[in-house]
Design an enzyme around this catalytic site. Structure first.
Site, PDB file in Angstrom:
ATOM      1  N   LYS A  93       0.839  -1.197   0.000  1.00 22.55           N
ATOM      2  CA  LYS A  93       0.000   0.000   0.000  1.00 22.55           C
ATOM      3  C   LYS A  93       0.878   1.253   0.000  1.00 22.55           C
ATOM      4  O   LYS A  93       2.077   1.192   0.303  1.00 22.55           O
ATOM      5  CB  LYS A  93      -0.913   0.003   1.232  1.00 22.55           C
ATOM      6  CG  LYS A  93      -0.180   0.102   2.560  1.00 22.55           C
ATOM      7  CD  LYS A  93      -1.133   0.094   3.736  1.00 22.55           C
ATOM      8  CE  LYS A  93      -0.364   0.233   5.046  1.00 22.55           C
ATOM      9  NZ  LYS A  93      -1.267   0.340   6.209  1.00 22.55           N
ATOM     10  N   TYR A 120      14.704  30.491   7.115  1.00 25.94           N
ATOM     11  CA  TYR A 120      13.587  31.312   7.589  1.00 25.94           C
ATOM     12  C   TYR A 120      13.579  31.449   9.103  1.00 25.94           C
ATOM     13  O   TYR A 120      13.756  30.466   9.835  1.00 25.94           O
ATOM     14  CB  TYR A 120      12.265  30.699   7.142  1.00 25.94           C
ATOM     15  CG  TYR A 120      12.026  30.756   5.656  1.00 25.94           C
ATOM     16  CD1 TYR A 120      12.034  31.958   4.957  1.00 25.94           C
ATOM     17  CD2 TYR A 120      11.777  29.582   4.936  1.00 25.94           C
ATOM     18  CE1 TYR A 120      11.808  31.996   3.599  1.00 25.94           C
ATOM     19  CE2 TYR A 120      11.536  29.617   3.570  1.00 25.94           C
ATOM     20  CZ  TYR A 120      11.563  30.825   2.904  1.00 25.94           C
ATOM     21  OH  TYR A 120      11.344  30.868   1.560  1.00 25.94           O
TER      22      TYR A 120
END
Length: 388
Positions: free
Chosen positions: A44, A276
Site C-alpha cells: 500500500k 527562515y
C-alpha cells in the site's frame, strides 16, 4: 521491460535508491520467521514510498503469494501491471469500483452490511462471484465488524455465497499494539479473533486464509501467524518499533537510501542567520552546504534543527528551518565540492543515518519517514535481477 534502472553517473538533485536484493532477502527472512504460513507483501501507499510494482514483483520472486493494498486503485494498478498474484484490498467507501475489482479477481474486505450489499450487487452485474474477506474488529476500533454485528455479517455473507454471489475467502483482523511487547490488548485481541473465527466456521464459513499478524506480530508473536502473515514496514527493512528490536536483530536490511547532491558550498561569517526565521545563527566563521530537498520532497519540517545528514564522511545536522525545496547544513569549515553527496538516510552500515534516526529526530515513526518521500524524488532501482 524492467523497471530497474542503473544508478546514474551524473548526480541528480536527489534520488531514493531502492535495493531490491535487500527487499527479497527481507521477504525470505520474514517467511523463515513464519514457517507454515503464507506471506502477504503489503505494498500500500506505493509500497511505503518504495514503488509498488517493482517491490511487488521482487516480493513475489522471493516467495510472497499474496499482495496487500489499502485502496482499490492500488490493487487495480497491480493487475494493470500484469501481476496475477492474489491481492487483498481493504479500504472501501460507498460507490467504490466493486465490479472492476471483481472482474480483476481481487479479494475485497468487508467490515459491514453496506459493503456486502454493494459487492453483491456488483457481482450480479458482473455475472461472477466476488472474492470477499470478512474483517473483524477485535479491538483496534478502526475498520472491521464489531462482535455484536458479526453474526449478521456472517449470516448474510453465507446467504450471498449460497446464491453464488460471493466466495468468502478469508477471515481477518488487525492488531492495535503488537509493537508494544506484553501489552494486554495483544492477548485479548488474539482470544477474540479465535472466538470470531470459530463462530464463522461453525456457521459454515470455509475460509482459504485466516490472518491477524502485521509486521511486529510476524516478528515476535508466532502464535498469531495462522495461515497468512501480513508484513508491511518490516519488508522494507525498517523495524516496526525500537522497543522490539533493530532491523539487524531480525536479519532485515533497510531498502531505501535517500541521497541528494550539494547545490552550493559557501563561506559565511560568525553570527550569520540561516534559513527562515533565523532560528539558527553560525557560532563563528564557517561553511554552509545547501541540500536541495525540502518538505515538498517529504523531508519533515519537524527536522528543522535536528535532522541528521552524512556529508563528506561526517554527520551534520539540519541548520535552521527546513524549507519547501531545500535546507542547510553547517559544514564547520569543511569544503566538500558542489555536487558532493549528502545522504539523509540508508541502511546505516556506511556511517549514514537511518530512517529510525530521522524518526527520533522528528518525534515520529520510521514508517512516516520513508512513506512521505514525494514523487519529485525519483526512485532508482538497484539489484533488480536475481543472482544465480
Amino acid at each position: 521491460m524492467s523497471e530497474t534502472a542503473a544508478v546514474p553517473t551524473a548526480p541528480l538533485r536527489a534520488r531514493a535508491e531502492i535495493d531490491l536484493a535487500a527487499l527479497r532477502a527481507n521477504v525470505r527472512a520474514l517467511r523463515a520467521r513464519a514457517k507454515g504460513a503464507a506471506l502477504m507483501a503489503v505494498v500500500k501507499s506505493d509500497a511505503y514510498g518504495h514503488g509498488a510494482v517493482p517491490c511487488a514483483r521482487a516480493a513475489v520472486e522471493a516467495g510472497a503469494t499474496w499482495l496487500g493494498t489499502a485502496t482499490p486503485e492500488e490493487a487495480l494498478a497491480l493487475r494493470a501491471a500484469g501481476l496475477d498474484t492474489r491481492v487483498l484490498c481493504w479500504l472501501w467507501v460507498p460507490g467504490g469500483p466493486w465490479r472492476q475489482a471483481i472482474e480483476a479477481d481481487i479479494d475485497v474486505s468487508l467490515s459491514g452490511m453496506w459493503a456486502l450489499r454493494e459487492v453483491t450487487e456488483a457481482a450480479r452485474q458482473a455475472g461472477r462471484p466476488a472474492r470477499v474477506q470478512l474483517k473483524a474488529d477485535t479491538g483496534l476500533g478502526r475498520n472491521g465488524c464489531q462482535p455484536a454485528d458479526w453474526p449478521e455479517l456472517v449470516r448474510e455473507a453465507l446467504r450471498a455465497e449460497h446464491e453464488g454471489l460471493v466466495r468468502v475467502t478469508g477471515l481477518w483482523s488487525h492488531f492495535a499494539c503488537a509493537d508494544e511487547p506484553g501489552h494486554p490488548s495483544i492477548a485479548a485481541q488474539l482470544a477474540l479473533f479465535r472466538e470470531m473465527v470459530a463462530y464463522a466456521e461453525e456457521q459454515g464459513v470455509r475460509p482459504e486464509v485466516r490472518h491477524l499478524a502485521n509486521s511486529p506480530a510476524t516478528l515476535t508473536l508466532p502464535e498469531t501467524h495462522f495461515d497468512l502473515v501480513r508484513p508491511g514496514i518490516a519488508m522494507y527493512g525498517v523495524s516496526p518499533s525500537p522497543e522490539i528490536g533493530t532491523p539487524a536483530d531480525f536479519g532485515l536490511r533497510p531498502v531505501m537510501t535517500l541521497r541528494a547532491s550539494l547545490a552550493l558550498v559557501k563561506h559565511v561569517p560568525g553570527g550569520h542567520g540561516v534559513s527562515y526565521g533565523h532560528h539558527y545563527a553560525t557560532a563563528g566563521e564557517t561553511t554552509l552546504g545547501l541540500v536541495p530537498v525540502g518538505y515538498a520532497d517529504g523531508v519533515p519540517r519537524h527536522a528543522s534543527g535536528t535532522g541528521p545528514v552524512l556529508v563528506d564522511g561526517k554527520w551534520r545536522t539540519v541548520a535552521g528551518r527546513v524549507a519547501m525545496d531545500q535546507f542547510v547544513v553547517d559544514l564547520g569549515g569543511d569544503e566538500p565540492p558542489v555536487g558532493a553527496e549528502a545522504v539523509l538516510f540508508g541502511p546505516g552500515d556506511r556511517g549514514e543515518p537511518t530512517a529510525e534516526d530521522w524518526a527520533q529526530a522528528c518525534g515520529t515513526i520510521a514508517y512516516e519517514i520513508v512513506t512521505r518521500i514525494g514523487t519529485r524524488v525519483p526512485r532508482v532501482y538497484v539489484n533488480g535481477e536475481e543472482e544465480g
